[in-house]
Motif scaffolding. Structure first.
Motif, mmCIF file in Angstrom:
data_model
loop_
_atom_site.group_PDB
_atom_site.id
_atom_site.type_symbol
_atom_site.label_atom_id
_atom_site.label_comp_id
_atom_site.label_asym_id
_atom_site.label_seq_id
_atom_site.Cartn_x
_atom_site.Cartn_y
_atom_site.Cartn_z
ATOM 1 N N VAL A 160 -6.319 6.418 -4.436
ATOM 2 C CA VAL A 160 -6.769 5.624 -3.283
ATOM 3 C C VAL A 160 -5.657 4.731 -2.743
ATOM 4 O O VAL A 160 -5.501 4.594 -1.528
ATOM 5 C CB VAL A 160 -7.993 4.770 -3.678
ATOM 6 N N LEU A 161 -4.875 4.131 -3.639
ATOM 7 C CA LEU A 161 -3.910 3.118 -3.223
ATOM 8 C C LEU A 161 -2.497 3.659 -3.018
ATOM 9 O O LEU A 161 -1.665 2.968 -2.442
ATOM 10 C CB LEU A 161 -3.871 1.990 -4.264
ATOM 11 N N ALA A 162 -2.226 4.870 -3.489
ATOM 12 C CA ALA A 162 -0.892 5.468 -3.293
ATOM 13 C C ALA A 162 -1.049 6.969 -3.091
ATOM 14 O O ALA A 162 -0.643 7.767 -3.941
ATOM 15 C CB ALA A 162 0.010 5.167 -4.490
ATOM 16 N N PRO A 163 -1.634 7.398 -1.978
ATOM 17 C CA PRO A 163 -1.920 8.821 -1.787
ATOM 18 C C PRO A 163 -0.705 9.665 -1.407
ATOM 19 O O PRO A 163 -0.776 10.891 -1.448
ATOM 20 C CB PRO A 163 -2.945 8.802 -0.639
ATOM 21 N N GLY A 164 0.399 9.044 -1.010
ATOM 22 C CA GLY A 164 1.569 9.803 -0.583
ATOM 23 C C GLY A 164 2.285 10.487 -1.738
ATOM 24 O O GLY A 164 2.110 10.125 -2.910
ATOM 25 N N TYR A 198 0.842 -1.202 0.000
ATOM 26 C CA TYR A 198 0.000 0.000 0.000
ATOM 27 C C TYR A 198 0.880 1.257 0.000
ATOM 28 O O TYR A 198 1.926 1.307 0.645
ATOM 29 C CB TYR A 198 -0.915 0.005 1.223
ATOM 30 N N ASP A 199 0.434 2.259 -0.740
ATOM 31 C CA ASP A 199 1.161 3.530 -0.881
ATOM 32 C C ASP A 199 2.523 3.334 -1.541
ATOM 33 O O ASP A 199 3.489 4.039 -1.231
ATOM 34 C CB ASP A 199 1.327 4.224 0.472
ATOM 35 N N THR A 200 2.596 2.379 -2.459
ATOM 36 C CA THR A 200 3.808 2.179 -3.256
ATOM 37 C C THR A 200 3.435 2.157 -4.734
ATOM 38 O O THR A 200 2.322 1.755 -5.107
ATOM 39 C CB THR A 200 4.512 0.856 -2.901
ATOM 40 N N LEU A 201 4.371 2.571 -5.567
ATOM 41 C CA LEU A 201 4.121 2.589 -7.005
ATOM 42 C C LEU A 201 4.009 1.173 -7.553
ATOM 43 O O LEU A 201 3.208 0.911 -8.461
ATOM 44 C CB LEU A 201 5.243 3.346 -7.714
ATOM 45 N N SER A 202 4.793 0.246 -7.006
ATOM 46 C CA SER A 202 4.745 -1.133 -7.493
ATOM 47 C C SER A 202 3.384 -1.767 -7.223
ATOM 48 O O SER A 202 2.874 -2.545 -8.048
ATOM 49 C CB SER A 202 5.851 -1.959 -6.837
ATOM 50 N N GLY A 203 2.774 -1.440 -6.093
ATOM 51 C CA GLY A 203 1.457 -1.973 -5.796
ATOM 52 C C GLY A 203 0.403 -1.496 -6.785
ATOM 53 O O GLY A 203 -0.423 -2.284 -7.267
ATOM 54 N N VAL A 204 0.435 -0.213 -7.129
ATOM 55 C CA VAL A 204 -0.528 0.326 -8.094
ATOM 56 C C VAL A 204 -0.285 -0.263 -9.476
ATOM 57 O O VAL A 204 -1.226 -0.521 -10.233
ATOM 58 C CB VAL A 204 -0.439 1.863 -8.131
ATOM 59 N N ILE A 205 0.977 -0.489 -9.826
ATOM 60 C CA ILE A 205 1.307 -1.085 -11.124
ATOM 61 C C ILE A 205 0.705 -2.486 -11.232
ATOM 62 O O ILE A 205 0.096 -2.843 -12.253
ATOM 63 C CB ILE A 205 2.832 -1.127 -11.319
ATOM 64 N N LEU A 206 0.873 -3.292 -10.187
ATOM 65 C CA LEU A 206 0.328 -4.655 -10.203
ATOM 66 C C LEU A 206 -1.189 -4.638 -10.339
ATOM 67 O O LEU A 206 -1.772 -5.434 -11.088
ATOM 68 C CB LEU A 206 0.740 -5.388 -8.931
#
Length: 274
Positions: A213-217, A133-141
């Motif tokens: 929502v998943l990477a707001p930072g 959560y709050d990582t670019l890799s998570g949003v990519i997946l």
């Protein structure tokens, strides 16, 4: 009336309809390079102050170039993952006699029909559990996973149009299934791969809900979220700056379409022509 005359009339009609939109974009570009008194149509001075975000960070906002790099990484990696997995999965569904093949194809369509917003809570919990959560890799997946059903369904149709005899002849000559897929089948569906890549890239470039929502930072912020945050503060809203950032955001899309327009128009022509 001949077909050539009809085409000319159609082109003229489309030109007339598109003229207000073209003028709007021209005025938008001029407006980002000038200052205009309230209520006036023509600017009274030209300036680069509205593009200052390119060389100095906006107070309270991350550096625009870091955000642009995040957006580029997000879009490119999501596109590559979508193309790679879709091309292999679609080939298996098209050529291999695997169990529950029809059910899998139906499941692909059902997954594609699901609105993203209905899955956000489940995706949020999974990413938190995995520490993404709050990582670019998570949003990519997540984005690549949501684009896979569309890619698999599109590429399967193109695989179905490739004659099976070409693969049989190559395998009889000693080629492996992987070599046949990589050196014979993939070049034949190259227009579909290019089109899928462009559509996936544009979908990732314009994505807003998932990064918000998943990477707001700030560390994983992308341009769509950056642009939305510019209008979050009603007391310090700068319309000219907002329009300049918006124009900066859309320029890569225009460039991409200009470079790959021919490939998009020839998407259904097949890779074995010309």
């Amino acid at each position: 009336m001949t077909s050539q005359q009809s085409s000319r009339y159609l082109i003229v009609a489309l030109g007339v309809i598109s003229l207000p939109l073209a003028l709007m974009y021209v005025y938008l570009f001029i407006d980002t390079l000038s200052n205009t008194h309230p209520g006036d149509l023509l600017p009274y001075e030209f300036t680069l102050e509205h593009w200052r975000f390119l060389w100095e960070p906006i107070p309270g906002k991350p550096n625009i170039w870091i955000v642009t790099l995040n957006t580029l990484v997000f879009s490119v990696v999501s596109t590559l993952v979508t193309i790679l997995v879709s091309s292999m999965a679609a080939y298996a569904l098209s050529r291999l006699n695997i169990p529950l093949r029809s059910a899998m194809l139906g499941g692909v369509m059902v997954l594609h029909a699901f609105p993203t917003v209905t899955l956000l809570i489940a995706i949020f919990l999974i990413l938190q559990y995995l520490g993404l959560y709050d990582t670019l890799s998570g949003v990519i997946l997540v984005k690549a996973s949501l684009e896979l059903p569309f890619g698999i369904w599109i590429l399967k149709g193109f695989y179905d149009s490739v004659p099976w005899e070409l693969e049989m002849a190559a395998m009889q000559d000693g080629a492996s299934r992987l070599m046949v897929w990589r050196k014979i089948v993939l070049p034949l569906i190259q227009p579909a791969l290019v089109a899928l890549g462009i559509f996936s890239f544009l979908a990732s470039w314009s994505e807003y809900i998932l990064p918000q929502v998943l990477a707001p930072g700030n560390d994983a912020q992308v341009l769509s979220v950056y642009l939305a945050n510019l209008i979050a503060d009603d007391n310090n809203f700068d319309m000219a700056l907002f329009k300049s950032v918006g124009l900066f955001y859309v320029l890569p899309v225009i460039l991409l379409f200009a470079l790959f327009q021919k490939q998009l128009m020839n998407m259904y022509s097949g890779g074995n022509k010309g």
